[in-house]
Design an enzyme around this catalytic site. Sequence first.
Site, PDB file in Angstrom:
ATOM      1  CG  HIS A 141      -2.020  -8.443   0.648  1.00  0.00           C
ATOM      2  ND1 HIS A 141      -1.474  -7.195   0.558  1.00  0.00           N
ATOM      3  CD2 HIS A 141      -3.353  -8.266   0.469  1.00  0.00           C
ATOM      4  CE1 HIS A 141      -2.419  -6.305   0.335  1.00  0.00           C
ATOM      5  NE2 HIS A 141      -3.575  -6.928   0.273  1.00  0.00           N
TER       6      HIS A 141
ATOM      7  CE1 TYR B  78      -3.251  -2.800   0.442  1.00  0.00           C
ATOM      8  CE2 TYR B  78      -3.743  -2.014   2.644  1.00  0.00           C
ATOM      9  CZ  TYR B  78      -3.984  -2.886   1.605  1.00  0.00           C
ATOM     10  OH  TYR B  78      -4.973  -3.828   1.745  1.00  0.00           O
TER      11      TYR B  78
HETATM   12  N1  NAP Z   1      -6.627  -7.687   1.978  1.00  0.00           N
HETATM   13  C1  NAP Z   1      -6.926  -7.179   0.805  1.00  0.00           C
HETATM   14  O1  NAP Z   1      -6.696  -7.786  -0.249  1.00  0.00           O
HETATM   15  C2  NAP Z   1      -7.592  -5.825   0.753  1.00  0.00           C
HETATM   16  C3  NAP Z   1      -8.182  -5.383  -0.450  1.00  0.00           C
HETATM   17  C4  NAP Z   1      -8.804  -4.136  -0.447  1.00  0.00           C
HETATM   18  C5  NAP Z   1      -8.827  -3.359   0.704  1.00  0.00           C
HETATM   19  N2  NAP Z   1      -8.209  -3.806   1.836  1.00  0.00           N
HETATM   20  C6  NAP Z   1      -8.208  -2.993   3.089  1.00  0.00           C
HETATM   21  O2  NAP Z   1      -9.530  -2.584   3.348  1.00  0.00           O
HETATM   22  C7  NAP Z   1      -9.556  -1.161   3.498  1.00  0.00           C
HETATM   23  C8  NAP Z   1     -10.893  -0.620   3.063  1.00  0.00           C
HETATM   24  O3  NAP Z   1     -11.089  -0.807   1.686  1.00  0.00           O
HETATM   25  P1  NAP Z   1     -11.093   0.404   0.645  1.00  0.00           P
HETATM   26  O4  NAP Z   1     -10.289   1.508   1.217  1.00  0.00           O
HETATM   27  O5  NAP Z   1     -10.648  -0.115  -0.660  1.00  0.00           O
HETATM   28  O6  NAP Z   1     -12.642   0.719   0.507  1.00  0.00           O
HETATM   29  P2  NAP Z   1     -13.825   1.194   1.513  1.00  0.00           P
HETATM   30  O7  NAP Z   1     -13.342   1.385   2.898  1.00  0.00           O
HETATM   31  O8  NAP Z   1     -14.988   0.274   1.295  1.00  0.00           O
HETATM   32  O9  NAP Z   1     -14.240   2.589   0.876  1.00  0.00           O
HETATM   33  C9  NAP Z   1     -13.400   3.695   0.885  1.00  0.00           C
HETATM   34  C10 NAP Z   1     -14.038   4.774   0.017  1.00  0.00           C
HETATM   35  O10 NAP Z   1     -15.327   5.083   0.517  1.00  0.00           O
HETATM   36  C11 NAP Z   1     -15.434   6.477   0.797  1.00  0.00           C
HETATM   37  N3  NAP Z   1     -16.111   6.616   2.088  1.00  0.00           N
HETATM   38  C12 NAP Z   1     -15.652   6.253   3.312  1.00  0.00           C
HETATM   39  N4  NAP Z   1     -16.560   6.518   4.251  1.00  0.00           N
HETATM   40  C13 NAP Z   1     -17.623   7.061   3.629  1.00  0.00           C
HETATM   41  C14 NAP Z   1     -18.867   7.550   4.070  1.00  0.00           C
HETATM   42  N5  NAP Z   1     -19.194   7.520   5.371  1.00  0.00           N
HETATM   43  N6  NAP Z   1     -19.735   8.053   3.151  1.00  0.00           N
HETATM   44  C15 NAP Z   1     -19.398   8.089   1.848  1.00  0.00           C
HETATM   45  N7  NAP Z   1     -18.220   7.641   1.350  1.00  0.00           N
HETATM   46  C16 NAP Z   1     -17.348   7.128   2.238  1.00  0.00           C
HETATM   47  C17 NAP Z   1     -14.019   7.004   0.879  1.00  0.00           C
HETATM   48  O11 NAP Z   1     -13.978   8.331   0.390  1.00  0.00           O
HETATM   49  P3  NAP Z   1     -13.601   9.579   1.374  1.00  0.00           P
HETATM   50  O12 NAP Z   1     -12.112   9.503   1.577  1.00  0.00           O
HETATM   51  O13 NAP Z   1     -14.049  10.744   0.582  1.00  0.00           O
HETATM   52  O14 NAP Z   1     -14.373   9.384   2.642  1.00  0.00           O
HETATM   53  C18 NAP Z   1     -13.253   6.051  -0.026  1.00  0.00           C
HETATM   54  O15 NAP Z   1     -13.289   6.521  -1.352  1.00  0.00           O
HETATM   55  C19 NAP Z   1      -8.369  -0.692   2.668  1.00  0.00           C
HETATM   56  O16 NAP Z   1      -7.999   0.629   2.983  1.00  0.00           O
HETATM   57  C20 NAP Z   1      -7.353  -1.735   3.016  1.00  0.00           C
HETATM   58  O17 NAP Z   1      -6.767  -1.436   4.275  1.00  0.00           O
HETATM   59  C21 NAP Z   1      -7.635  -5.037   1.878  1.00  0.00           C
END
Ligand code: NAP
Length: 269
Positions: free
Chosen positions: A99, A41
């Site tokens: 991962h 990341y």
């Molecule tokens: N293990 C794996 O393979 C894997 C894969 C993917 C992700 N991950 C982990 O999971 C975490 C979360 O996934 P993600 O970051 O991809 O997606 P997510 O948390 O589902 O969504 C993040 C997005 O949603 C928006 N958001 C957040 N809160 C909100 C709200 N209350 N209302 C409206 N929009 C909102 C954010 O924009 P704003 O910044 O504008 O709020 C951002 O664009 C990652 O950061 C990572 O640590 C792990």
Amino acid sequence: MTHTIPPLGLGTYGRTGDAGTAAILDALEIGYRHLDTAQNYDTERQVGEAVRRSGLKRDEVFVTTKVGDQRMDKAQFMPSVERSLEQIGLGPVDLLLIHWPSKNDAIPFEDYMTSLAEARQRGFARLIGVSNFTIDHLERTDRLLGKGAIATNQVELHPYLQSPRLVAHARSMGLPLTAYQPIAKGECARDPLLGRIGETHGVTAAAVALAFLMAEGHIVIPASSSKANLAANFAARSVTLTDAEKASIRTLDRGFRRINPDKAPRWDD
Ligand SMILES: NC(=O)c1ccc[n+]([C@@H]2O[C@H](COP(=O)([O-])OP(=O)(O)OC[C@H]3O[C@@H](n4cnc5c(N)ncnc54)[C@H](OP(=O)(O)O)[C@@H]3O)[C@@H](O)[C@H]2O)c1
């Protein structure tokens, strides 16, 4: 030092550079005590810096990182973990994950899973776990490392992808799942049903998605760079959904998977 994983953490994917550090620091000020990073990341340094700048004690924040799929062979695994610890700069991590499982065992399963266990034995991580593992991978993990060796399987889970087979299996093992993309990258924030339920609890639709996943027994790690969204998501911790609300949210499952790269295993759901 706590050995349990706080049920609501901050995902740090995309929180790179100084803006990333600032967002993580905002989250810590709001009350987040669980940060999820990964070698891939480019946010390990930001996580460490934010924790140091927050003034919190090291043992007040739970830090997870993940070994990238390109560093899982015997030669690269341990040096990559040592490099992660250097980048984060907070001593051992609380949780170290694989991962992605190696597709078709291109890197032998036994090799990277025994390296993971060894990383814990060497004191690089207090807990170990996995990510994007299927039921078959979990069963092989049990056979290789023994029951209870891993603390979580981090997988994509949200109201539109509730993965009933994997969830049933994890429950039968007593293994908590960590939901990544728990608000489906913001899509749940626009969901009419979640919005209506949110109105009755005085929270956002996104918070309802998070509260639902936690009520199902999952850990959640939403990401945001907006202070307002960070706070709104954190409010999910105090929402108690009724049985009828949970039942209605269960109907949103449509097996909608967002993350499915070529390296992905054959999913159970
Ligand atoms: N293990 C794996 O393979 C894997 C894969 C993917 C992700 N991950 C982990 O999971 C975490 C979360 O996934 P993600 O970051 O991809 O997606 P997510 O948390 O589902 O969504 C993040 C997005 O949603 C928006 N958001 C957040 N809160 C909100 C709200 N209350 N209302 C409206 N929009 C909102 C954010 O924009 P704003 O910044 O504008 O709020 C951002 O664009 C990652 O950061 C990572 O640590 C792990």
